[in-house]
Design a protein around this motif. Structure first.
Motif, short mmCIF file in Angstrom:
data_model
loop_
_atom_site.label_atom_id
_atom_site.label_comp_id
_atom_site.label_asym_id
_atom_site.label_seq_id
_atom_site.Cartn_x
_atom_site.Cartn_y
_atom_site.Cartn_z
N THR A 149 0.84 -1.19 0.00
CA THR A 149 0.00 0.00 0.00
C THR A 149 0.88 1.25 0.00
OG1 THR A 149 -0.09 0.04 2.42
CG2 THR A 149 -1.78 -1.24 1.27
N PRO A 150 0.32 2.41 -0.33
CA PRO A 150 1.14 3.63 -0.35
C PRO A 150 1.84 3.93 0.97
CG PRO A 150 -0.94 4.01 -1.49
CD PRO A 150 -1.04 2.65 -0.87
N ASP A 151 1.27 3.46 2.10
CA ASP A 151 1.93 3.70 3.39
C ASP A 151 2.94 2.61 3.73
OD1 ASP A 151 0.28 1.59 3.95
OD2 ASP A 151 -0.93 2.62 5.45
N GLY A 152 3.20 1.70 2.80
CA GLY A 152 4.23 0.69 3.01
C GLY A 152 3.75 -0.64 3.54
N ARG A 153 2.46 -0.78 3.82
CA ARG A 153 1.95 -2.04 4.36
C ARG A 153 1.88 -3.09 3.25
NH1 ARG A 153 -3.38 -3.77 4.86
NH2 ARG A 153 -4.02 -1.70 4.11
N PRO A 171 -14.57 9.91 0.64
CA PRO A 171 -13.33 9.22 0.26
C PRO A 171 -12.09 9.74 0.99
CG PRO A 171 -14.64 9.72 -1.69
CD PRO A 171 -15.31 10.40 -0.54
N GLY A 172 -12.06 11.04 1.30
CA GLY A 172 -10.88 11.60 1.93
C GLY A 172 -10.86 11.51 3.44
N ARG A 173 -11.92 11.00 4.04
CA ARG A 173 -12.01 10.93 5.51
C ARG A 173 -11.70 9.51 5.97
NH1 ARG A 173 -17.16 13.37 8.73
NH2 ARG A 173 -16.04 15.28 8.21
N THR A 174 -11.09 9.40 7.15
CA THR A 174 -10.81 8.08 7.70
C THR A 174 -12.07 7.50 8.34
OG1 THR A 174 -10.18 8.84 9.91
CG2 THR A 174 -8.46 8.83 8.22
N THR A 207 -3.84 0.61 11.45
CA THR A 207 -3.39 1.29 10.23
C THR A 207 -4.56 1.66 9.33
OG1 THR A 207 -1.30 0.06 10.31
CG2 THR A 207 -1.90 1.09 8.21
N GLN A 208 -5.50 0.73 9.17
CA GLN A 208 -6.65 0.99 8.29
C GLN A 208 -7.56 2.07 8.85
OE1 GLN A 208 -7.89 -3.04 8.35
NE2 GLN A 208 -6.81 -3.61 6.47
N LEU A 209 -7.59 2.21 10.18
CA LEU A 209 -8.43 3.25 10.77
C LEU A 209 -7.94 4.65 10.41
CD1 LEU A 209 -9.17 1.94 14.39
CD2 LEU A 209 -10.54 1.72 12.32
N GLN A 210 -6.64 4.77 10.11
CA GLN A 210 -6.07 6.07 9.78
C GLN A 210 -5.98 6.31 8.28
OE1 GLN A 210 -5.68 8.24 12.04
NE2 GLN A 210 -5.92 6.91 13.83
N ALA A 237 -10.91 6.09 0.69
CA ALA A 237 -10.66 5.72 -0.70
C ALA A 237 -9.64 4.60 -0.83
CB ALA A 237 -10.18 6.94 -1.49
N LEU A 238 -8.80 4.39 0.20
CA LEU A 238 -7.77 3.36 0.15
C LEU A 238 -8.25 2.04 0.72
CD1 LEU A 238 -4.59 5.39 1.17
CD2 LEU A 238 -5.48 4.90 -1.12
#
Length: 537
Positions: free
Chosen positions: A16-20, A414-417, A446-449, A453-454
């Motif tokens: 994923t973009p955050d490295g996961r 989409p832009g909100r967690t 991690t997914q909560l943050q 959209a991701l």
């Protein structure tokens, strides 16, 4: 068998973009056999489908393709001003045809048309077969319902000359007739296809099932029924192995405890014997050191054996599946008025006669199923009921707090967690409790943050459902528009459980008859050719 298409994955990983790491070291050979891809929500099915189609690049590994691949995503996002030809992905060919008819001799136009000289007529015939009478290539997409848009996209995908068709949750938003039409079209296509879906009737005709999980990618021969039988047998075997490892650990620890006691008793006897023996101090010291070394080695062996028993159990546990998501039913005040909603001589906007006019009333605790063909106005009805759309005429009365879960999941931008969206719906609950409830749904820290959209389609739906269920004040009227879309079978079972436990008034738009039966509907509002028809169950 000679195949006109081949897609090979060799050691493919994706981060994923955050490295996961979503999955790693996947190897697969995909041929022309009709194939299904299944797995839990969030495991990466859509990402894998996009990798296979060339829509994404892997973080590691290689992908080799032979033959043309066409991919249809699960979310149809129409562009303002878009026409049906564009949504069906045939506009470039139609434009080339139009230029050739006007005298163009550009080689690129002839190359783009290829063998599709009758595409305009073929598209019109396909739209009619899909139940879209009155729709043509120039129809504005924003005049169509969600189900109609999906039919257009599917009709266009089926017209593509691709050797491999990859469809991600294609039956979402389709009514019963639409799902039957899709099943017939896929059966008649006779080319390679990969269906990312949990729609069991749709997967009846596949010849292979791929399951993506945290353990990797596994292949099962046969259709979905054969796969389900094989997985049931595997789960039983894993459960038996886990039980066996628990028993081994319990018995082993009992035996180890007895060995420790015997070692301690032997050491104590040796110490007493040494203390009473008439030997030189240097000899006694040597005996004591040898005894301590022997005891230390024995204790080390016992610890190693205990760790081995624990490792065996952990390995057996790792073979199991993640815990199923858990939804908590909101506590609803029973002292609601006897009538919670009324439609009095209402005319629905954007809906053609005779389905424009509607009168009905909802009693406290009623469980209403709304059904009908795509484009009948079911979603519009819910939005009018929720106050998001104003009726053209008439009066809408709502006497209790309500929550709407619409198909666009507007409660979860989409832009909100997911965490921020839930905090906005219930600012009274502390963050730890909100995190705990989302964790029960399978969303980790991690997914909560992550922006919504991701998340996967199923994860977004689960998070949006949590916002509707856990809102403050609790909804006494819950409006759900196709709540089973995108959900895997475990998440769907959790949804059915929480809706059975919900004591408020429930209105559900769904084409999933099994879901409606499971939650115990008490009435139906059916859209047909003569208008809306109410019937008690």
């Amino acid at each position: 068998m000679t195949c006109s298409v081949s897609v090979t994955l060799d050691g493919v990983s994706w981060h994923t973009p955050d490295g996961r790491c979503l999955f790693s070291d996947l190897s697969l050979h995909l041929d022309a056999r009709p194939t299904a891809l299944v797995g839990r929500n969030g495991v990466g099915k859509s990402v894998l489908a996009q990798l296979l189609a060339g829509r994404r690049m892997p973080s590691a590994g290689q992908i080799r393709r032979i033959g043309q691949v066409h991919y249809l995503p699960q979310q149809i996002q129409p562009v303002p001003g878009q026409r049906v030809a564009e949504l069906a992905a045939v506009d470039n060919v139609l434009q080339a045809l139009r230029r050739i008819e006007q005298g163009s001799i550009t080689p690129a136009d002839f190359e783009r048309v290829g063998e599709q000289w009758s595409l305009r007529e073929t598209l019109q015939h396909a739209l009619a077969q899909a139940g879209l009478e009155g729709v043509d290539a120039d129809t504005p997409v924003d005049t169509l319902s969600g189900g109609q848009r999906m039919r257009v996209a599917l009709a266009g995908a089926l017209l593509q000359p691709a050797a491999l068709l990859i469809l991600d949750e294609p039956s979402n938003h389709l009514d019963r007739a639409g799902r039957q039409w899709l099943a017939r079209q896929l059966q008649a296509r006779g080319k390679g296809m990969l269906l990312v879906s949990h729609d069991r009737p749709l997967l009846h005709g596949v010849e292979r099932v791929l399951e993506l999980s945290a353990q990797g990618l596994r292949s099962y021969g046969g259709n979905h029924e054969s796969y389900a039988q094989a997985r049931t047998a595997e789960r039983a075997a894993i459960h038996a192995l886990q039980q066996q490892r628990r028993q081994e650990r319990r018995k082993g620890e009992q035996a180890l405890q007895q060995q420790r006691q015997r070692l301690e008793q032997r050491h104590a006897r040796g110490s007493r014997a040494a203390a009473s023996a008439n030997q030189a101090p240097i000899l006694l010291g040597g005996q004591r050191q040898r005894a301590q070394a022997s005891a230390g080695k024995a204790h080390q062996q016992l610890q190693l054996r205990q760790q081995q028993l624990q490792d065996n159990l952990q390995q057996a546990r790792a073979l199991g599946e993640p815990a199923a998501p858990v939804l908590l039913a909101p506590v609803v005040d029973a002292a609601a008025p006897p009538w919670v909603a009324r439609f009095e001589q209402v005319q629905l906007p954007h809906v053609a006669a005779p389905l424009r006019d509607l009168d009905f009333a909802l009693r406290r605790g009623e469980r209403l199923a709304i059904s009908g063909c795509n484009g009948a106005g079911k979603s519009t009805l819910l939005k009018v009921l929720a106050g998001q759309l104003a009726p053209l005429h008439g009066n809408v009365q709502i006497s209790v707090p309500l929550a709407l879960l619409d198909q666009q999941l507007q409660v979860l931008p989409p832009g909100r967690t997911a965490l921020a969206a839930l905090q906005a719906c219930n600012p009274l609950l502390d963050e730890a409790e909100l995190r705990s409830r989302l964790a029960l749904l399978g969303l980790d820290a991690t997914q909560l943050q992550c922006p919504a959209a991701l998340l996967s389609g199923g994860q977004r739906l689960i998070a949006a459902l949590a916002c509707a269920l856990y809102a403050d004040p609790p909804a006494r009227l819950l409006l759900l528009d196709e709540p089973g879309n995108h959900l895997d079978l475990e998440a769907l079972a959790a949804l059915e459980t929480v809706l059975c436990q919900y004591h408020g008034t429930l209105v559900v738009v769904s084409h999933d008859e099994a879901l409606l039966q499971a939650i115990g509907i008490s009435a139906r509002l059916q859209a047909d050719a003569d208008g809306w028809r109410w019937s008690a169950c």
